[in-house]
Design a protein around this motif. Structure first.
Motif, PDB file in Angstrom:
ATOM      1  N   SER A  33      43.241  39.420  47.296  1.00  0.00           N
ATOM      2  CA  SER A  33      42.587  40.630  47.809  1.00  0.00           C
ATOM      3  C   SER A  33      42.520  41.723  46.751  1.00  0.00           C
ATOM      4  CB  SER A  33      43.334  41.141  49.042  1.00  0.00           C
ATOM      5  OG  SER A  33      44.606  41.667  48.691  1.00  0.00           O
ATOM      6  N   THR A  92      39.294  41.078  44.547  1.00  0.00           N
ATOM      7  CA  THR A  92      38.080  40.871  45.339  1.00  0.00           C
ATOM      8  C   THR A  92      37.583  42.208  45.853  1.00  0.00           C
ATOM      9  OG1 THR A  92      38.865  38.694  46.052  1.00  0.00           O
ATOM     10  CG2 THR A  92      37.073  39.665  47.320  1.00  0.00           C
ATOM     11  N   ASN A 125      34.103  38.591  43.332  1.00  0.00           N
ATOM     12  CA  ASN A 125      35.533  38.487  43.043  1.00  0.00           C
ATOM     13  C   ASN A 125      35.737  37.865  41.662  1.00  0.00           C
ATOM     14  OD1 ASN A 125      36.153  35.405  43.435  1.00  0.00           O
ATOM     15  ND2 ASN A 125      34.883  35.998  45.193  1.00  0.00           N
TER      16      ASN A 125
END
Length: 545
Positions: A73, A76, A84
């Protein structure tokens, strides 16, 4: 030496301090004269406004989020999951490898002859091994795939089971995250970017860092060095840096108490900047990094590399408090501070509008600018646990200035130290490590029940999640070239012979040993004899089949 004294880089100011000539007559800078504060113990600054941040800490951390998912995360874009770092690496690495093959002129033993496109799963496994090298540190990349019998004590078979050495080095040599054909511009071009090769990763990570975490009130701006001794026009030498004296300078905005890196900005030097800094480098850096957080009444801490009266006034005018050490010769500072020498323990202060300039005599003469703190003497513990009497602004500075340094400490623990002649690859690795550290801070700051992982456990979980089930299938070839199942040592182990008896080694025949293979019931030496005996037995079994 006090904590704040070690953070002043007076010797680094030659390039950046073009605005250090005092000029109190400059009406565009000076909002008014400096008035002396006669009673520093009774002087009070206006009370700080209430902080307007809400839901501080990690954003949208779920109870079932695993460490590698938190890491992903951080690389991204939350608003566009297709944007990403992993997918960009897959796309551009394959493109670059195919371009190199199309050009030709490959050496006979080049790994590109056997190149096959890398996919998302394999790229994650590659990044997992890269991070694992920071946990298991060895002198060279090739040493992670060592198989010699004499080096059996330091083998790492997990690397060979996930990816072959040649495949790992092939991906590393072709690693790319941007299209050279579209982004490469001449240096005299107005839009030339010295770090165009890694720019997509920087943009994605900066976006993810900002949207996955909400900063607390106390933040700080400082510099970080990405170590690099190769040749590049943005590499700088900073003699007072103990970890990396040579490398690329990165401006960092961090949370003071956790070390969370919220924003990164590479410094390219004056030669690569098309437009001059109107108010100096430090002013531009702080305002650009802090601007998205204006009017929330954050408190920003900076050192003498950045602090100036104009910066302090402008931040306060945009709803942001600040505190920092400052050079006596900085433009707009009281003229008396340049030559003021007072006994140790003496405080002098002057006020200009809503900011306060403080001169504190400790082992050195130190100056501070603040729009939030006071100059009254207080007793507090320093970093070594000793009680120290100093103005309140000194204690505030020491408490809040170490955010970037704390992040640097967390980064250095599991740094794989990949050697490369390409600066952008070093910066990419630093971004990946920063994503790991930020993910770990989110894990520690989350309000989830259950035992929190240590830094090492969290890093290991990231590696395990990235590698996943990606393994290479090996075959043992028989004499006829057909595959045969490896049974050399799958169920065979070396044990001590019961009763402390001795047997002749069936492999070397020249010594008596106390160890044997319990499955074969034969005496064997530890190491080469055990391995050679079972290899020979395997060949016989394959021949019989």
């Amino acid at each position: 030496m006090s904590d704040f004294e070690s953070m002043e880089y007076d010797s680094e100011m030659s390039e950046m301090n073009m605005d250090t000539v005092s000029d109190l007559e400059d009406e565009t800078l000076n909002p008014g004269p400096w008035f002396p504060v006669f009673d520093t113990e009774e002087f009070y600054m206006p009370e700080m406004q209430e902080f307007r941040g809400n839901r501080l800490g990690p954003v949208d951390v779920r109870p079932d989020d695993k460490p590698h998912e938190l890491f992903l995360s951080m690389v991204t874009d939350p608003e566009n999951v297709d944007n990403n770092v992993v997918d960009l690496l897959v796309k551009e690495t394959n493109r670059y490898a195919e371009d190199r093959k199309a050009v030709g002129n490959l050496k006979p033993r080049s790994r590109l002859h056997m190149w096959r496109p890398v996919n998302n799963e394999e790229m994650k496994a590659f990044l997992g091994l890269l991070l694992l090298m920071g946990i298991i540190q060895k002198p060279t990349l090739a040493s992670y795939w060592e198989t010699q019998d004499k080096l059996w004590l330091r083998r790492t078979p997990s690397f060979r089971s996930v990816m072959t050495r040649d495949r790992f080095l092939a991906i590393l040599s072709n690693l790319h995250i941007n299209n050279n054909n579209q982004t490469a511009l001449p240096r005299d071009h107005p839009q030339y970017d010295p770090m165009h090769k890694v720019r997509p990763a920087i943009d994605v990570c900066n976006t993810a860092f900002r949207k996955n975490y909400r900063l607390g009130r106390d933040i700080c701006v400082d510099e970080r060095i990405v170590g690099f001794k190769g040749r590049h026009n943005i590499v700088q030498y900073i003699s007072k840096k103990k970890s990396h004296q040579w490398g690329a300078k990165v401006w960092v905005l961090s949370e003071s108490d956790t070390g969370y890196t919220e924003q990164l900005q590479l410094y390219f030097g004056r030669r690569n900047r098309q437009q001059p800094y109107p108010h100096g480098v430090g002013y531009s850096v702080v305002t650009e990094l802090v601007e998205p957080h204006y009017n929330k009444f954050h408190h920003v801490t900076t050192d003498s590399l950045f602090t100036s009266p104009k910066l302090t006034h402008d931040l306060l005018g945009n709803g942001t408090y600040s505190t920092g050490t400052v050079l006596a010769g900085r433009k707009g500072m009281p003229l008396s501070f340049k030559t003021l020498k007072t006994p140790k323990g003496t405080v002098n202060a002057k006020k200009q509008g809503n900011i306060l300039a403080i001169h504190w005599s400790d082992r050195r003469q130190v100056r501070f600018l603040t729009s939030s703190d006071h100059c009254r003497l207080e007793t507090a513990s320093n970093s070594k646990g000793k009680e120290k009497v100093a103005p309140g602004v000194v204690h505030t500075y020491n408490e809040n200035m170490g955010g970037v340094d704390l992040g640097d400490q967390l980064l250095s623990v599991y740094d794989p130290d990949i050697r490369s002649v390409k600066l952008w690859k070093k910066i990419l690795v630093n971004l990946l490590l920063t994503a790991c550290v930020n993910a770990y801070i989110c894990h520690k700051r989350s309000f989830l029940l259950g035992r929190k992982l240590t830094h090492l456990q969290f890093q290991q979980e990231i590696v395990t999640g990235l590698v996943g089930d990606h393994t290479i299938q090996r075959r043992v070839l028989g004499r006829n070239g057909e595959g045969a199942t490896s049974r050399a040592t799958s169920e065979h182990f070396l044990f001590e012979i019961p009763g402390r008896k001795r047997r002749n080694c069936v492999s070397c025949h020249n010594r008596k040993v106390r160890t044997w293979c319990q499955q074969c019931r034969e005496g064997l030496c530890l190491g080469k004899c055990f391995k050679d005996f079972h290899k020979q037995k395997q060949r016989q079994d394959v021949h019989e089949e």
